[in-house]
Design an enzyme around this catalytic site. Structure first.
Site, PDB file in Angstrom:
ATOM      1  N   HIS A  18       0.846  -1.209   0.000  1.00  0.00           N
ATOM      2  CA  HIS A  18       0.000   0.000   0.000  1.00  0.00           C
ATOM      3  C   HIS A  18       0.878   1.256   0.000  1.00  0.00           C
ATOM      4  O   HIS A  18       1.706   1.434   0.916  1.00  0.00           O
ATOM      5  CB  HIS A  18      -0.862  -0.028   1.268  1.00  0.00           C
ATOM      6  CG  HIS A  18      -1.899   1.020   1.343  1.00  0.00           C
ATOM      7  ND1 HIS A  18      -2.069   1.818   2.452  1.00  0.00           N
ATOM      8  CD2 HIS A  18      -2.844   1.413   0.451  1.00  0.00           C
ATOM      9  CE1 HIS A  18      -3.085   2.634   2.255  1.00  0.00           C
ATOM     10  NE2 HIS A  18      -3.561   2.415   1.047  1.00  0.00           N
ATOM     11  N   ARG A  19       0.735   2.072  -1.004  1.00  0.00           N
ATOM     12  CA  ARG A  19       1.561   3.291  -1.175  1.00  0.00           C
ATOM     13  C   ARG A  19       3.048   2.923  -1.165  1.00  0.00           C
ATOM     14  O   ARG A  19       3.886   3.703  -0.703  1.00  0.00           O
ATOM     15  CB  ARG A  19       1.239   4.336  -0.099  1.00  0.00           C
ATOM     16  CG  ARG A  19      -0.256   4.634   0.045  1.00  0.00           C
ATOM     17  CD  ARG A  19      -0.582   5.642   1.126  1.00  0.00           C
ATOM     18  NE  ARG A  19      -2.017   5.637   1.412  1.00  0.00           N
ATOM     19  CZ  ARG A  19      -2.611   6.338   2.359  1.00  0.00           C
ATOM     20  NH1 ARG A  19      -1.887   7.157   3.099  1.00  0.00           N
ATOM     21  NH2 ARG A  19      -3.914   6.266   2.565  1.00  0.00           N
ATOM     22  N   GLU A  45       0.691  -0.598  -4.716  1.00  0.00           N
ATOM     23  CA  GLU A  45      -0.450   0.291  -4.919  1.00  0.00           C
ATOM     24  C   GLU A  45       0.061   1.712  -4.801  1.00  0.00           C
ATOM     25  O   GLU A  45       0.962   1.995  -3.988  1.00  0.00           O
ATOM     26  CB  GLU A  45      -1.505   0.016  -3.839  1.00  0.00           C
ATOM     27  CG  GLU A  45      -2.830   0.736  -4.033  1.00  0.00           C
ATOM     28  CD  GLU A  45      -3.007   2.010  -3.220  1.00  0.00           C
ATOM     29  OE1 GLU A  45      -4.088   2.599  -3.293  1.00  0.00           O
ATOM     30  OE2 GLU A  45      -2.044   2.446  -2.524  1.00  0.00           O
ATOM     31  N   ASP A  47      -1.256   6.167  -5.442  1.00  0.00           N
ATOM     32  CA  ASP A  47      -2.376   7.098  -5.624  1.00  0.00           C
ATOM     33  C   ASP A  47      -1.987   8.133  -6.677  1.00  0.00           C
ATOM     34  O   ASP A  47      -0.885   8.679  -6.628  1.00  0.00           O
ATOM     35  CB  ASP A  47      -2.677   7.809  -4.303  1.00  0.00           C
ATOM     36  CG  ASP A  47      -3.002   6.816  -3.206  1.00  0.00           C
ATOM     37  OD1 ASP A  47      -4.072   6.199  -3.277  1.00  0.00           O
ATOM     38  OD2 ASP A  47      -2.158   6.634  -2.295  1.00  0.00           O
ATOM     39  N   HIS A  60      -1.147  10.910  -2.190  1.00  0.00           N
ATOM     40  CA  HIS A  60      -2.474  10.489  -1.700  1.00  0.00           C
ATOM     41  C   HIS A  60      -3.418  11.645  -1.400  1.00  0.00           C
ATOM     42  O   HIS A  60      -4.578  11.637  -1.811  1.00  0.00           O
ATOM     43  CB  HIS A  60      -2.309   9.624  -0.439  1.00  0.00           C
ATOM     44  CG  HIS A  60      -3.620   9.173   0.127  1.00  0.00           C
ATOM     45  ND1 HIS A  60      -4.350   9.935   1.030  1.00  0.00           N
ATOM     46  CD2 HIS A  60      -4.367   8.065  -0.104  1.00  0.00           C
ATOM     47  CE1 HIS A  60      -5.461   9.306   1.339  1.00  0.00           C
ATOM     48  NE2 HIS A  60      -5.499   8.162   0.660  1.00  0.00           N
ATOM     49  N   GLU A 119      -4.248   3.753  -8.276  1.00  0.00           N
ATOM     50  CA  GLU A 119      -5.562   4.238  -7.838  1.00  0.00           C
ATOM     51  C   GLU A 119      -5.772   5.666  -8.339  1.00  0.00           C
ATOM     52  O   GLU A 119      -5.009   6.575  -7.994  1.00  0.00           O
ATOM     53  CB  GLU A 119      -5.702   4.218  -6.309  1.00  0.00           C
ATOM     54  CG  GLU A 119      -7.099   4.722  -5.936  1.00  0.00           C
ATOM     55  CD  GLU A 119      -7.347   4.989  -4.460  1.00  0.00           C
ATOM     56  OE1 GLU A 119      -6.574   4.527  -3.606  1.00  0.00           O
ATOM     57  OE2 GLU A 119      -8.341   5.691  -4.188  1.00  0.00           O
ATOM     58  N   LYS A 121      -7.507   8.937  -7.913  1.00  0.00           N
ATOM     59  CA  LYS A 121      -8.241   9.565  -6.810  1.00  0.00           C
ATOM     60  C   LYS A 121      -9.506  10.239  -7.361  1.00  0.00           C
ATOM     61  O   LYS A 121      -9.502  10.862  -8.429  1.00  0.00           O
ATOM     62  CB  LYS A 121      -7.368  10.604  -6.092  1.00  0.00           C
ATOM     63  CG  LYS A 121      -6.110  10.050  -5.462  1.00  0.00           C
ATOM     64  CD  LYS A 121      -6.314   8.786  -4.644  1.00  0.00           C
ATOM     65  CE  LYS A 121      -6.845   8.991  -3.249  1.00  0.00           C
ATOM     66  NZ  LYS A 121      -6.948   7.680  -2.509  1.00  0.00           N
ATOM     67  N   ASP A 244       0.313  -2.080   4.550  1.00  0.00           N
ATOM     68  CA  ASP A 244       1.390  -1.092   4.680  1.00  0.00           C
ATOM     69  C   ASP A 244       2.750  -1.763   4.859  1.00  0.00           C
ATOM     70  O   ASP A 244       3.782  -1.116   4.695  1.00  0.00           O
ATOM     71  CB  ASP A 244       1.129  -0.191   5.903  1.00  0.00           C
ATOM     72  CG  ASP A 244      -0.091   0.700   5.726  1.00  0.00           C
ATOM     73  OD1 ASP A 244      -0.524   0.902   4.575  1.00  0.00           O
ATOM     74  OD2 ASP A 244      -0.607   1.208   6.751  1.00  0.00           O
TER      75      ASP A 244
HETATM   76  O1  G3P Z   1      -6.609   1.132  -2.844  1.00  0.00           O
HETATM   77  C1  G3P Z   1      -7.088   0.872  -1.568  1.00  0.00           C
HETATM   78  C2  G3P Z   1      -6.825   1.996  -0.615  1.00  0.00           C
HETATM   79  O2  G3P Z   1      -5.585   2.570  -0.914  1.00  0.00           O
HETATM   80  C3  G3P Z   1      -7.891   3.041  -0.683  1.00  0.00           C
HETATM   81  O3  G3P Z   1      -7.806   3.976   0.342  1.00  0.00           O
HETATM   82  O4  G3P Z   1      -7.304   6.190   1.249  1.00  0.00           O
HETATM   83  O5  G3P Z   1      -5.556   4.450   1.290  1.00  0.00           O
HETATM   84  O6  G3P Z   1      -6.208   5.516  -0.867  1.00  0.00           O
HETATM   85  P1  G3P Z   1      -6.668   5.077   0.500  1.00  0.00           P
HETATM   86 CA    CA Z   2      -4.871   4.300  -2.344  1.00  0.00          CA
END
Ligand code: G3P
Ligand code: CA
Length: 256
Positions: A18-19, A45, A47, A60, A119, A121, A244
């Site tokens: 994640h990120r 992943e 953003d 993000h 992702e 946004k 994470d």
């Molecule tokens: O892609 C899943 C998750 O990343 C969505 O929430 O706020 O972390 O971008 P957020």
């Molecule tokens: Ca995300």
């Protein structure tokens, strides 16, 4: 790297950074993506949104305050202005000098070494669909870099998925949701040939996972950060977890 859609890919649950690897590195920076790849993540992943000069940038929050030394909205700064900011020191001074990356830099860094989940946004959605809309830029960039078959474009915003589904050459798409899937969601996913469903891990149940998998979707809950939740998700039969800490998650998943 085989096509992301290949079923051979899903013999064990995916670990999605994640990120990048944001538990130990500043989120959405090149060092965090490289670290996630080194930690054995299957996919990273990130953003994406647009800068003032309409470049696709990786960050993000709508504004700069939390994850850089800048102030104000990302959409009010040019890429050059964003690149001057320090996107590492807020996390730890040892990461001073990390920049907000353009999406093209991340794609060039990772290439076909790891699957990439972009992702889009929701704030970047433009209902008039300009020629340089973010979804068009992203898909074209993936096409040019020969990454369409190893990328996954996700969003909470169904309109983005509608736009991409209508494109001739397109990556796999994913629907992110904070709510359990209802029959309308399932119909939409089928209609758009959505590849995967990314729910908040707190709202899923065995029957939800089963329903989505029966509809042909992979299930990747976010953001799973404890061993107990990782083991629980694995027990529900999810296809992967977004986490994470990809290194720790790999240990939980392999121990199940
Ligand atoms: O892609 C899943 C998750 O990343 C969505 O929430 O706020 O972390 O971008 P957020
Ligand atoms: Ca995300």
């Amino acid at each position: 790297m085989i096509n992301i859609r290949s079923n051979d890919n899903f013999k064990s649950p995916w670990i999605v950074g994640h990120r990048g690897y944001c538990a130990r590195f500043p989120e959405n920076t090149l060092i965090a993506f490289e670290a996630a790849a080194s930690a054995g993540a299957t996919m990273i992943e990130l953003d994406a949104m647009l800068s003032r000069d309409r470049r696709v940038v990786v960050i993000h929050d709508t504004n700069l305050d939390r994850t850089s030394n800048g102030r104000g909205n990302v959409a009010d700064k040019t890429l050059q202005e964003l690149k001057r900011l320090d996107a590492g020191s807020w996390f730890d001074t040892q990461f001073a000098g990390q920049q907000i990356p353009a999406l093209s830099e991340v794609l060039d860094l990772l290439g076909r070494r790891i699957y990439i989940n972009i992702e889009l946004k929701s704030n970047a959605y433009e209902s008039h669909h300009p020629a340089d809309a973010i979804e068009r830029q992203v898909v074209e960039m993936l096409r040019q870099k020969n990454l369409l078959d190893v990328s996954l474009v996700s969003s909470f915003e169904v309109n983005f998925l509608e736009q991409i589904a209508a494109m001739e050459h397109r990556p796999a798409i994913a629907f992110i949701s904070e709510k359990p899937a209802d029959p309308n969601t399932i119909r939409m996913c089928r209609r758009l040939n959505v590849f995967s469903w990314h729910p908040d891990y707190r709202i899923i149940s065995q029957s939800q996972v089963q329903k989505m998998q029966d509809a042909g979707l992979k299930v990747f809950p976010y953001t799973v950060n404890t061993r107990a939740d990782g083991v629980k998700m694995s027990g529900l039969g999810v296809d992967g977890i977004i986490t994470d800490d990809p290194e720790l998650a790999g240990r939980w998943i392999n121990a199940v």
